[in-house]
Design a protein around this motif. Structure first.
Motif, mmCIF file in Angstrom:
data_model
loop_
_atom_site.group_PDB
_atom_site.id
_atom_site.type_symbol
_atom_site.label_atom_id
_atom_site.label_comp_id
_atom_site.label_asym_id
_atom_site.label_seq_id
_atom_site.Cartn_x
_atom_site.Cartn_y
_atom_site.Cartn_z
ATOM 1 N N LEU A 38 0.857 -1.325 -0.083
ATOM 2 C CA LEU A 38 -0.098 -0.028 -0.039
ATOM 3 C C LEU A 38 0.939 1.313 0.038
ATOM 4 C CD1 LEU A 38 -2.752 -1.075 2.663
ATOM 5 C CD2 LEU A 38 -3.041 -1.126 0.142
ATOM 6 N N LEU A 39 2.153 1.219 -0.280
ATOM 7 C CA LEU A 39 3.022 2.157 -0.083
ATOM 8 C C LEU A 39 3.591 2.990 -1.353
ATOM 9 C CD1 LEU A 39 5.310 0.777 2.521
ATOM 10 C CD2 LEU A 39 3.146 1.904 3.020
ATOM 11 N N ASP A 40 3.777 4.062 -1.428
ATOM 12 C CA ASP A 40 4.496 4.838 -2.332
ATOM 13 C C ASP A 40 6.099 4.585 -2.540
ATOM 14 O OD1 ASP A 40 5.965 6.282 -0.383
ATOM 15 O OD2 ASP A 40 4.536 7.881 -0.660
ATOM 16 N N GLY A 41 6.666 4.718 -3.480
ATOM 17 C CA GLY A 41 7.890 4.359 -3.831
ATOM 18 C C GLY A 41 8.892 4.684 -2.555
ATOM 19 N N ARG A 42 9.057 5.690 -1.928
ATOM 20 C CA ARG A 42 9.743 6.234 -0.954
ATOM 21 C C ARG A 42 9.617 5.315 0.363
ATOM 22 N NH1 ARG A 42 9.860 9.962 3.413
ATOM 23 N NH2 ARG A 42 7.955 10.933 2.850
ATOM 24 N N HIS A 43 8.419 5.018 0.644
ATOM 25 C CA HIS A 43 8.138 4.251 2.030
ATOM 26 C C HIS A 43 8.366 2.870 1.496
ATOM 27 C CE1 HIS A 43 6.461 8.043 3.537
ATOM 28 N NE2 HIS A 43 7.027 7.715 4.644
ATOM 29 N N ARG A 44 8.135 2.497 0.240
ATOM 30 C CA ARG A 44 8.263 1.040 0.129
ATOM 31 C C ARG A 44 9.915 0.605 0.197
ATOM 32 N NH1 ARG A 44 11.207 -1.439 -3.518
ATOM 33 N NH2 ARG A 44 10.621 -3.620 -3.965
ATOM 34 N N ARG A 45 10.700 1.519 -0.165
ATOM 35 C CA ARG A 45 12.040 1.426 0.132
ATOM 36 C C ARG A 45 12.483 1.489 1.528
ATOM 37 N NH1 ARG A 45 16.129 4.585 -3.890
ATOM 38 N NH2 ARG A 45 17.393 3.544 -3.057
ATOM 39 N N ILE A 46 11.988 2.365 2.216
ATOM 40 C CA ILE A 46 12.496 2.458 3.661
ATOM 41 C C ILE A 46 12.086 1.422 4.573
ATOM 42 C CG2 ILE A 46 11.657 3.839 5.596
ATOM 43 C CD1 ILE A 46 11.593 6.233 4.082
ATOM 44 N N VAL A 47 10.875 0.727 4.272
ATOM 45 C CA VAL A 47 10.318 -0.371 5.013
ATOM 46 C C VAL A 47 11.104 -1.441 4.746
ATOM 47 C CG1 VAL A 47 8.277 -1.943 5.297
ATOM 48 C CG2 VAL A 47 7.914 0.718 5.456
ATOM 49 N N ALA A 48 11.115 -1.738 3.264
ATOM 50 C CA ALA A 48 11.920 -2.830 2.664
ATOM 51 C C ALA A 48 13.294 -2.996 3.222
ATOM 52 C CB ALA A 48 11.802 -3.019 1.122
ATOM 53 N N ASP A 49 13.908 -1.834 3.264
ATOM 54 C CA ASP A 49 15.464 -1.789 3.542
ATOM 55 C C ASP A 49 15.427 -1.853 5.033
ATOM 56 O OD1 ASP A 49 15.980 -1.122 1.124
ATOM 57 O OD2 ASP A 49 16.627 0.962 1.285
ATOM 58 N N ARG A 50 14.503 -1.617 5.956
ATOM 59 C CA ARG A 50 14.670 -1.840 7.297
ATOM 60 C C ARG A 50 14.500 -3.256 7.792
ATOM 61 N NH1 ARG A 50 16.231 -3.225 11.393
ATOM 62 N NH2 ARG A 50 15.557 -2.163 13.506
ATOM 63 N N LEU A 51 13.636 -3.949 6.871
ATOM 64 C CA LEU A 51 13.166 -5.494 7.325
ATOM 65 C C LEU A 51 14.465 -6.260 6.556
ATOM 66 C CD1 LEU A 51 9.662 -5.467 6.384
ATOM 67 C CD2 LEU A 51 10.481 -5.645 8.765
ATOM 68 N N LEU A 52 14.890 -5.861 5.613
ATOM 69 C CA LEU A 52 16.074 -6.789 4.834
ATOM 70 C C LEU A 52 17.299 -6.629 5.743
ATOM 71 C CD1 LEU A 52 15.034 -6.295 1.200
ATOM 72 C CD2 LEU A 52 14.671 -8.355 2.497
ATOM 73 N N CYS A 53 17.766 -5.391 6.086
ATOM 74 C CA CYS A 53 18.966 -5.084 6.663
ATOM 75 C C CYS A 53 18.931 -5.333 7.930
ATOM 76 C CB CYS A 53 19.273 -3.371 6.497
ATOM 77 S SG CYS A 53 19.638 -2.928 4.841
ATOM 78 N N GLY A 54 17.911 -5.389 8.565
ATOM 79 C CA GLY A 54 17.750 -5.831 9.859
ATOM 80 C C GLY A 54 17.979 -7.545 10.160
ATOM 81 N N ALA A 55 17.227 -7.979 9.179
ATOM 82 C CA ALA A 55 17.555 -9.414 9.277
ATOM 83 C C ALA A 55 19.080 -9.878 8.710
ATOM 84 C CB ALA A 55 16.473 -10.247 8.201
ATOM 85 N N GLU A 56 19.477 -8.988 7.948
ATOM 86 C CA GLU A 56 20.979 -9.300 7.596
ATOM 87 C C GLU A 56 22.073 -9.075 8.582
ATOM 88 O OE1 GLU A 56 23.384 -8.419 3.302
ATOM 89 O OE2 GLU A 56 22.455 -6.483 4.477
ATOM 90 N N ARG A 57 21.606 -8.125 9.507
ATOM 91 C CA ARG A 57 22.470 -7.942 10.619
ATOM 92 C C ARG A 57 22.172 -8.833 11.640
ATOM 93 N NH1 ARG A 57 20.893 -2.453 9.517
ATOM 94 N NH2 ARG A 57 19.200 -2.571 10.995
ATOM 95 N N GLY A 58 21.200 -9.895 11.615
ATOM 96 C CA GLY A 58 21.059 -10.887 12.694
ATOM 97 C C GLY A 58 20.170 -10.175 13.768
ATOM 98 N N GLU A 59 19.295 -9.229 13.526
ATOM 99 C CA GLU A 59 18.521 -8.805 14.418
ATOM 100 C C GLU A 59 17.461 -9.601 14.650
ATOM 101 O OE1 GLU A 59 17.339 -4.569 13.601
ATOM 102 O OE2 GLU A 59 19.715 -4.036 13.220
ATOM 103 N N PHE A 60 16.958 -10.160 13.645
ATOM 104 C CA PHE A 60 15.706 -11.063 13.787
ATOM 105 C C PHE A 60 15.864 -11.959 12.399
ATOM 106 C CE2 PHE A 60 14.526 -6.927 12.127
ATOM 107 C CZ PHE A 60 14.412 -7.022 10.998
ATOM 108 N N GLN A 61 15.100 -13.203 12.501
ATOM 109 C CA GLN A 61 14.921 -13.636 11.084
ATOM 110 C C GLN A 61 13.637 -13.193 10.502
ATOM 111 O OE1 GLN A 61 13.735 -17.932 11.436
ATOM 112 N NE2 GLN A 61 14.683 -18.449 9.423
ATOM 113 N N LEU A 62 13.562 -13.058 9.195
ATOM 114 C CA LEU A 62 12.457 -12.231 8.544
ATOM 115 C C LEU A 62 11.802 -13.338 7.692
ATOM 116 C CD1 LEU A 62 10.997 -10.013 7.493
ATOM 117 C CD2 LEU A 62 12.600 -9.642 5.761
ATOM 118 N N LEU A 63 10.511 -13.414 7.725
ATOM 119 C CA LEU A 63 9.544 -14.358 6.967
ATOM 120 C C LEU A 63 8.752 -13.175 6.089
ATOM 121 C CD1 LEU A 63 8.823 -17.291 6.086
ATOM 122 C CD2 LEU A 63 6.936 -17.128 7.632
ATOM 123 N N LEU A 64 8.893 -13.201 4.725
ATOM 124 C CA LEU A 64 8.573 -12.074 4.166
ATOM 125 C C LEU A 64 7.403 -12.674 2.724
ATOM 126 C CD1 LEU A 64 8.388 -8.823 3.259
ATOM 127 C CD2 LEU A 64 10.209 -9.448 1.543
#
Length: 259
Positions: free
Chosen positions: A185-211
């Motif tokens: 439901l997001l515009d391009g800017r917020h899509r990137r913000i949300v996607a990057d936070r989830l993907l990068c957080g999981a990559e850093r080992g903060e959590f496992q992500l099921l997307l």
């Protein structure tokens, strides 16, 4: 089906994995939505792809304890997702496509604060007012929500609301984050913000992500992918290979429709 007797013990052989064994989910008095699903998910970022009605969201909800598992076992980071729902709530955080579905407090600050007040320190004690305030302020700053802290939740744009929903989930430090179409439901800017936070957080080992996503570029950015088709796992493996197989299936389906 109803009246299921839960298994005596869920598999706890890997406390950093999501495991489904022989999982079936049936709609009350209706069709079987998932049937015979076996998965062992250890990758930091796992995408779930499939057509509408394939069962991918049902799979996510079964892992989150939001869909009744009518047969089989589900274990999430060592927690029996069928029998120990209280522990599961501390282990899993879920971000929905529509953030309005999970905003329950009047203001932005209060919504984040609700999660923080349920946390405890390393000794198992409830946090003090000062500790709660400090964690809330830090979370708001991290998600660029400080200037919106006193705003009514219902006054936020879709992008702001999704950032709040993600903030309220992540501040609880879940071991598994399930995101069901979080950018749809997001515009391009917020899509990137949300996607990057989830993907990068999981990559850093903060959590496992099921997307769960229809965005195949986003799915390819994950480490692994699960393709769900007609309530079954059609394929599970490296994201690039699994998404490519799903795309080939879609191409064939479209070609047949247009023939």
């Amino acid at each position: 089906m109803t009246g299921r007797t839960p298994p005596a013990r869920a598999p706890h052989d890997d406390d950093a994995a999501v495991r489904l064994a022989g999982v079936q989910v049936a709609a009350p008095g209706g069709p079987i939505l998932l049937d015979g699903v076996d998965l062992y998910l250890t990758a930091p970022r796992v995408a779930v792809v499939g057509e509408n009605g394939s069962g991918k969201s049902t799979l996510a909800r079964a892992v989150a304890g939001l869909a009744e598992v009518t047969a089989g076992e589900v274990a999430v980071h060592g927690v029996d997702a069928v029998r120990d729902v209280k522990a599961l709530r501390r282990t899993v955080g879920m971000v929905f496509a529509n953030p309005a579905a999970q905003m329950v407090m009047p203001t932005v600050r209060e919504d984040v604060e609700l999660t923080v007040k349920a946390l405890t320190d390393d000794a198992g004690r409830r946090l003090s007012r000062a500790e709660v305030a400090a964690r809330v302020d830090a979370a708001l700053a991290e998600h660029r929500l400080t200037d919106l802290a006193e705003r009514p939740c219902l006054s936020l744009s879709s992008g702001q609301a999704q950032r709040l929903a993600m903030c309220s989930v992540l501040v609880g430090a879940p071991r598994l984050v399930i995101a069901d179409e979080p950018t749809s439901l997001l515009d391009g800017r917020h899509r990137r913000i949300v996607a990057d936070r989830l993907l990068c957080g999981a990559e850093r080992g903060e959590f496992q992500l099921l997307l769960v996503t229809h965005d195949l570029d986003l799915a390819r950015a994950c480490d692994a992918a699960v393709w769900v088709h007609s309530g079954r796992v059609e394929r599970h493996g490296p994201a690039a290979e699994t998404v490519a197989a799903y795309e080939a299936f879609l191409d064939d389906a479209v070609a047949r429709e247009l023939a």
